[in-house]
Design an enzyme around this catalytic site. Structure first.
Site, mmCIF file in Angstrom:
data_model
loop_
_atom_site.group_PDB
_atom_site.id
_atom_site.type_symbol
_atom_site.label_atom_id
_atom_site.label_comp_id
_atom_site.label_asym_id
_atom_site.label_seq_id
_atom_site.Cartn_x
_atom_site.Cartn_y
_atom_site.Cartn_z
ATOM 1 N N TYR A 267 40.825 29.300 28.914
ATOM 2 C CA TYR A 267 40.004 27.927 29.053
ATOM 3 C C TYR A 267 39.483 27.279 28.110
ATOM 4 O O TYR A 267 38.447 26.662 28.069
ATOM 5 C CB TYR A 267 38.873 28.413 30.125
ATOM 6 C CG TYR A 267 39.446 29.088 31.689
ATOM 7 C CD1 TYR A 267 40.552 29.122 32.053
ATOM 8 C CD2 TYR A 267 38.526 29.095 32.559
ATOM 9 C CE1 TYR A 267 40.892 29.633 33.281
ATOM 10 C CE2 TYR A 267 38.850 29.767 33.908
ATOM 11 C CZ TYR A 267 40.017 30.061 34.214
ATOM 12 O OH TYR A 267 40.516 30.386 35.302
ATOM 13 N N LYS B 112 46.717 42.178 28.501
ATOM 14 C CA LYS B 112 47.994 41.988 28.751
ATOM 15 C C LYS B 112 48.544 41.948 27.202
ATOM 16 O O LYS B 112 49.674 41.190 27.190
ATOM 17 C CB LYS B 112 48.186 40.413 29.519
ATOM 18 C CG LYS B 112 49.514 40.282 30.056
ATOM 19 C CD LYS B 112 49.829 41.361 31.041
ATOM 20 C CE LYS B 112 51.362 41.327 31.593
ATOM 21 N NZ LYS B 112 51.648 42.288 32.328
ATOM 22 N N ASP C 114 47.759 43.795 35.370
ATOM 23 C CA ASP C 114 48.597 43.779 36.631
ATOM 24 C C ASP C 114 48.419 45.247 37.086
ATOM 25 O O ASP C 114 47.939 45.460 38.407
ATOM 26 C CB ASP C 114 50.248 43.754 36.480
ATOM 27 C CG ASP C 114 50.788 44.094 35.056
ATOM 28 O OD1 ASP C 114 49.642 44.383 34.017
ATOM 29 O OD2 ASP C 114 51.785 43.970 34.679
ATOM 30 N N ASP D 201 38.404 35.852 36.120
ATOM 31 C CA ASP D 201 38.337 34.685 36.924
ATOM 32 C C ASP D 201 38.915 35.403 38.395
ATOM 33 O O ASP D 201 38.464 35.302 39.577
ATOM 34 C CB ASP D 201 38.817 33.347 36.700
ATOM 35 C CG ASP D 201 38.128 32.169 37.461
ATOM 36 O OD1 ASP D 201 37.314 32.449 38.473
ATOM 37 O OD2 ASP D 201 38.827 31.181 37.452
ATOM 38 N N ASP E 156 37.621 37.243 42.026
ATOM 39 C CA ASP E 156 37.659 36.683 43.429
ATOM 40 C C ASP E 156 38.212 37.884 44.343
ATOM 41 O O ASP E 156 38.050 38.009 45.675
ATOM 42 C CB ASP E 156 38.740 35.674 43.271
ATOM 43 C CG ASP E 156 38.144 34.166 43.357
ATOM 44 O OD1 ASP E 156 37.098 34.021 42.927
ATOM 45 O OD2 ASP E 156 38.360 33.456 44.084
#
Ligand SMILES: NC(=O)c1ccc[n+]([C@@H]2O[C@H](COP(=O)([O-])OP(=O)(O)OC[C@H]3O[C@@H](n4cnc5c(N)ncnc54)[C@H](O)[C@@H]3O)[C@@H](O)[C@H]2O)c1
Length: 362
Positions: A144, A197, A230, A254, A258
Site C-alpha cells: 500500500y 511469500k 497461502d 488486511d 478479515d
C-alpha cells in the site's frame, strides 16, 4: 478535589454504517465516562468532522485541506468507515483513511481476533478450544505504498499496462517486527508467526524474512515460525489454536484479519487500532469493516467492532481498567444473546448499544 482527566477525541464517522457505529461507540464511551468518579474520573471532549464521500460530493475533497493540521493536536481519532458508491474506492480510501494513517505514521495496525460467548463461529473447534490471536499489520509501506503507474504511452487501445510496486524497507520491517515481539511478551503464549511469500517474491519478502530472523535473535524467550501466506490462510481455519501474534505485511494482514473476524463470527465484530507508537501523532481507532452500503441506514449494523475499537483507544489513553470493563460489557451482551442480524440475531444497533450501556452499570 482532583481534576477530571479530559481527552480530546476527533470523531470521523465518514460513510454508511460508519456513522451508525461511531454514534453507538460514542454513547457507550460517554456512559463509561459518566460513571467514572473521584481521582479516576475522566471525560471526552468530542469534535466531530463531517468528512467522507458526501463531503467529497460537495467540495471535491475527502477531508478539509487543513484536515491533518487540525487533527494533529487531538489525543486520538475515532473513525467509522469510508467508501460509498459513486466515489471510486481508491479516491475515498487514499483521500481520508490512508491520508491519516500514512501522514501520522500510524505504522502499526493491531487487529485482535476475539471469540465471544454466545456468538457461533463457523469453526467447529471454537466450541471447545481457546482461540485468541492478534494480527499485527505493517501499516505504512508494503503493497500500500502507492508506488506505480499506468497508462504507459504508445501501446494503443486495449494495450495499457499498470505497475503497482510494493515497498519494503529494513526500518519499516524491523519496527513492526519488534512491535510484534514486544506484544508477544505481554501474552500468555509468547509466539510470533511471520507471514511471508518469499518463495515467489524474491526481493521485498526475502528482506522481510531476513529482518524477522535477525530481530528474533533479540527475543530468545519468544517462539517463532515463518509461514507462507497461502499456508497461513489454511492455518487460520485448521490450526488457529497454534497462533498468538501474527505479523504480516500491509496487504497480507488486511486479508488475513478479515478472515480472522469472519471465523470469530462476523466482520462486524472486529476492532482495530492504527498506532503511532512514538506518540508524535494521534493514533486512530476504527472497526475493521467498511461502510457496508448493503445495510447502511437500516439501523442493523453491528456496533461491537466499533466498541471494541473504543476499548483499544482506552488502553492507548492509559485507561486499561476501563478497556477491560468495556470488554466485559461486550461479553455480557453477546452471552445474553443480544445479537445483530449478521450474527443470526434480531437486535438493532440501538438495542445492542443500550445492552452494552446497561452491562456497564450492572
Ligand atoms: N476501513 C475502511 O474504511 C474500509 C474497510 C473496508 C472497506 N471499505 C469500503 O467500504 C465499502 C464497502 O466495502 P465492502 O462491502 O467490501 O466491505 P464491508 O466491510 O463494508 O462489508 C462486507 C460485508 O460485511 C457486512 N458488514 C460490514 N460491517 C458490518 C457491521 N458493522 N454489521 C453487520 N454487518 C457488517 C456488510 O453488510 C457486507 O455484507 C467500499 O467502499 C470499501 O472501499 C472501507
Amino acid at each position: 478535589m482532583s481534576a477530571i482527566r479530559r481527552f480530546r477525541i476527533a470523531a470521523i464517522p465518514a460513510d454508511g454504517v460508519g456513522q451508525e457505529v461511531v454514534a453507538a461507540g460514542r454513547q457507550v464511551l460517554d456512559a463509561l465516562a459518566a460513571a467514572s468518579a473521584g481521582a479516576l474520573a475522566f471525560a471526552f471532549d468530542w469534535q466531530e468532522f463531517e468528512w467522507g464521500c458526501a463531503y467529497y460530493g460537495r467540495t471535491g475533497r475527502m477531508m478539509a485541506e487543513d484536515g491533518l493540521e487540525v487533527l494533529k493536536d487531538f489525543d486520538a481519532i475515532y473513525f467509522g468507515a469510508v467508501g460509498w458508491p459513486g466515489v471510486p474506492d481508491y479516491v475515498s480510501l487514499w483521500g481520508l483513511r490512508l491520508a491519516i494513517c500514512q501522514n501520522f505514521d500510524q505504522w502499526a495496525n493491531v487487529r485482535p481476533v476475539r471469540f465471544l460467548p454466545g456468538v457461533r463461529s463457523p469453526l467447529r473447534k471454537a466450541g471447545d478450544t481457546e482461540l485468541d490471536w492478534v494480527v499485527v499489520r505493517e501499516n505504512s509501506e508494503g503493497e500500500y505504498a502507492g508506488m506505480g503507474g499506468r497508462n504507459f504511452a504508445g501501446r494503443g487501445p486495449g494495450g495499457e499496462i499498470a505497475v503497482q510496486s510494493a515497498l519494503f524497507t529494513e526500518v519499516g520491517c524491523e519496527r513492526i517486527m519488534r512491535f510484534a515481539f514486544d506484544l508477544a511478551r505481554t501474552r500468555r503464549r509468547r509466539k510470533v508467526s511471520s507471514v511471508t511469500k518469499s518463495n515467489a517474491q524474491q526481493y521485498g519478502m526475502v528482506l522481510w524474512d531476513e529482518v524477522f530472523t535477525r530481530v528474533a535473535r533479540d527475543y530468545p524467550d519468544v517462539e517463532t515460525e515463518s509461514v507462507l501466506v497461502d499456508a497461513m490462510s489454511a492455518k487460520f481455519v485448521l490450526r488457529p489454536e497454534d497462533l498468538s501474534v501474527v505479523v504480516a505485511s500491509n496487504l497480507h494482514a488486511d486479508i488475513l484479519s478479515d478472515l480472522g473476524s469472519a471465523l470469530a463470527g462476523s466482520l462486524g465484530l472486529a476492532a482495530s487500532a492504527n498506532l503511532n507508537p512514538e506518540r508524535r501523532f494521534p493514533s486512530m481507532f476504527e472497526p475493521v469493516h467498511g461502510s457496508a452500503p448493503d445495510i447502511a441506514g437500516q439501523g442493523v449494523a453491528n456496533p461491537v467492532g466499533a466498541v471494541g475499537s473504543a476499548a483499544l483507544m482506552l488502553g492507548h489513553l492509559g485507561l486499561p481498567e476501563q478497556a477491560a470493563r468495556l470488554h466485559a460489557a461486550i461479553e455480557a451482551t453477546t452471552a445474553a444473546g443480544i445479537l445483530t442480524r449478521d450474527l443470526g440475531g434480531t437486535a438493532s444497533t440501538d438495542d445492542v448499544t443500550k445492552a452494552l450501556i446497561d452491562a456497564l452499570h450492572a
